[in-house]
Design an enzyme around this catalytic site. Sequence first.
Site, PDB file in Angstrom:
ATOM      1  N   THR A  47      -2.928  -8.211  10.741  1.00  0.00           N
ATOM      2  CA  THR A  47      -1.420  -8.356  10.852  1.00  0.00           C
ATOM      3  C   THR A  47      -1.131  -6.811  11.264  1.00  0.00           C
ATOM      4  O   THR A  47      -0.049  -6.564  12.236  1.00  0.00           O
ATOM      5  CB  THR A  47      -0.445  -8.950  10.146  1.00  0.00           C
ATOM      6  OG1 THR A  47      -0.657  -8.145   8.714  1.00  0.00           O
ATOM      7  CG2 THR A  47      -0.686 -10.384  10.050  1.00  0.00           C
TER       8      THR A  47
ATOM      9  N   HIS B 159     -10.380  -4.695   3.271  1.00  0.00           N
ATOM     10  CA  HIS B 159      -8.695  -4.600   3.195  1.00  0.00           C
ATOM     11  C   HIS B 159      -8.181  -6.060   2.709  1.00  0.00           C
ATOM     12  O   HIS B 159      -8.687  -6.927   2.822  1.00  0.00           O
ATOM     13  CB  HIS B 159      -8.123  -4.517   4.674  1.00  0.00           C
ATOM     14  CG  HIS B 159      -6.539  -4.203   4.791  1.00  0.00           C
ATOM     15  ND1 HIS B 159      -5.589  -5.374   4.570  1.00  0.00           N
ATOM     16  CD2 HIS B 159      -5.676  -3.292   4.582  1.00  0.00           C
ATOM     17  CE1 HIS B 159      -4.771  -4.988   4.558  1.00  0.00           C
ATOM     18  NE2 HIS B 159      -4.462  -3.566   4.633  1.00  0.00           N
TER      19      HIS B 159
ATOM     20  N   HIS C 296       0.805  -1.260  -0.102  1.00  0.00           N
ATOM     21  CA  HIS C 296      -0.203   0.043  -0.189  1.00  0.00           C
ATOM     22  C   HIS C 296       0.552   1.222  -0.136  1.00  0.00           C
ATOM     23  O   HIS C 296       1.004   2.045   0.886  1.00  0.00           O
ATOM     24  CB  HIS C 296      -0.870  -0.032   1.051  1.00  0.00           C
ATOM     25  CG  HIS C 296      -2.169  -1.176   1.043  1.00  0.00           C
ATOM     26  ND1 HIS C 296      -2.613  -1.660   2.118  1.00  0.00           N
ATOM     27  CD2 HIS C 296      -2.828  -1.380  -0.151  1.00  0.00           C
ATOM     28  CE1 HIS C 296      -3.671  -2.314   1.624  1.00  0.00           C
ATOM     29  NE2 HIS C 296      -3.680  -2.262   0.223  1.00  0.00           N
TER      30      HIS C 296
ATOM     31  N   CYS D 285       1.746  -8.586  13.353  1.00  0.00           N
ATOM     32  CA  CYS D 285       3.069  -8.997  13.086  1.00  0.00           C
ATOM     33  C   CYS D 285       4.146  -8.305  13.653  1.00  0.00           C
ATOM     34  O   CYS D 285       4.113  -7.199  14.220  1.00  0.00           O
ATOM     35  CB  CYS D 285       3.301  -8.832  11.361  1.00  0.00           C
ATOM     36  SG  CYS D 285       3.841  -7.203  11.062  1.00  0.00           S
TER      37      CYS D 285
ATOM     38  N   GLU E 161      -5.862  -7.863   2.906  1.00  0.00           N
ATOM     39  CA  GLU E 161      -5.313  -9.100   3.857  1.00  0.00           C
ATOM     40  C   GLU E 161      -6.761  -9.678   4.295  1.00  0.00           C
ATOM     41  O   GLU E 161      -6.777 -11.041   4.435  1.00  0.00           O
ATOM     42  CB  GLU E 161      -4.134  -8.380   4.805  1.00  0.00           C
ATOM     43  CG  GLU E 161      -4.051  -9.834   6.020  1.00  0.00           C
ATOM     44  CD  GLU E 161      -3.202  -9.377   6.998  1.00  0.00           C
ATOM     45  OE1 GLU E 161      -2.487  -8.368   6.938  1.00  0.00           O
ATOM     46  OE2 GLU E 161      -3.473  -9.835   7.969  1.00  0.00           O
TER      47      GLU E 161
ATOM     48  N   SER F 218       5.336   0.030   4.469  1.00  0.00           N
ATOM     49  CA  SER F 218       5.237  -0.072   2.906  1.00  0.00           C
ATOM     50  C   SER F 218       5.816   1.340   2.438  1.00  0.00           C
ATOM     51  O   SER F 218       5.930   1.850   1.378  1.00  0.00           O
ATOM     52  CB  SER F 218       4.012  -0.270   2.405  1.00  0.00           C
ATOM     53  OG  SER F 218       3.090   0.588   3.225  1.00  0.00           O
TER      54      SER F 218
END
Length: 392
Positions: free
Chosen positions: A236, A166, A76, A274, A168, A365
């Site tokens: 995550t 989203h 993203h 994560c 994910e 990102s």
Amino acid sequence: MGAIPEEPPAEGRLSYRSALVDRLRHLGEVRAGRLRLRMPRHFGFCWGVDRALAMVEEARAAYPDRPLWLLNSIIHNPRVNRDLLEAGIGFLKGPLAEEGALDRLGPEDVVIVPAFSAEVEEMRLLEQAGVTVVDTTCPWVIKPHKRTLKFIREGFTTVIHGTVGHDETRATCSLVRDAGGHYAVVHDLDEASWLGRFLAGEIAAAELRAGLHPGALSPGLDPERDLRRIGIINQTTMLASESRQVARILRGALVRRHGEEALEHCFRDFDTICNATQENQDAASAVMAAGVDLFLVVGGYDSSNTRNLARVGDDAGVPSYHIEGPHCLEAGEIVHRDRITGELVRARGWLPPGEATVGFTAGASTPDAVLEQVVERVVELAGERLVLPEAV
Ligand code: SF4
């Protein structure tokens, strides 16, 4: 409101390192005249993003003569995606998609699956088309996938602390549907409290549906039947402190209704935030604790982990702005994403006069090269110069 400024073209395509940011990362804090610049211990590109981009480069080298596609945004960040487009990689979905390309795929094509993974239906479509798949799905994203399959096997409905739509979470939801399970997505504490009140027997199913985002419940989910036993996972990149509160709300609701001893039968909680997200959030919190007058969070507006970094500043009561790059900054005005409405808004007087400490961070990102431009822009707008101490 006037037009929001466009990000200008990047220099140094596909090269996202920054010697300046490396140095700031090492120093942690530097002075630039009246400004003190404070950097967290962790920020920017995570391991999963580095890995995905490296796999894209490997695919370009391995298949120089075959059409190369990205199923969707690789990560993203608009600059990274535009750079890949300009490097000759087509997009099958998302804002950069080539119309109709998805329907024309064949065995000659090479398709890269992004770090967020993809829906089961999309993966089947690629298989049917006979394309070569380069799957960059981050191993941290696979962790909640595995856990949700375990929940289904054990008879639990998956509650996802995440965002409907989203990438994910879309992939996780498709996996649950495909495996014959059910899910409920809760985005925030408000939605968690609606679900909690239902679990506690305090509201009816119709009120629960009204309190959640459309599409939050899997098709055919019967709340009375399917929410008796729940297992929680997180997208995550959510705010870790909020994920813990969501779990507390839902656990507390089940205890109110069934008692503590029933939890073993009806409740599971598995933290799937994560490492990179956790480290960046903890490091941002440490910067808040050290004291800043202004907090600039740099990253794509649709980046979940960047949005949540901005919340760390908000929660600490510090003026915090989520911006995409240096083009968002002018002397008297800043263009940023409003955390509540999600809209891009302008704010005046963002840079404090006189002595001030400015904290920075960047999403998982966000290229260091973009953060470098933001730091330089802030110093320039303050009328100062950044001179770093010599490396020893
Ligand atoms: S933010 Fe976490 S889950 Fe997402 S790509 Fe990076 S390491 Fe993987």
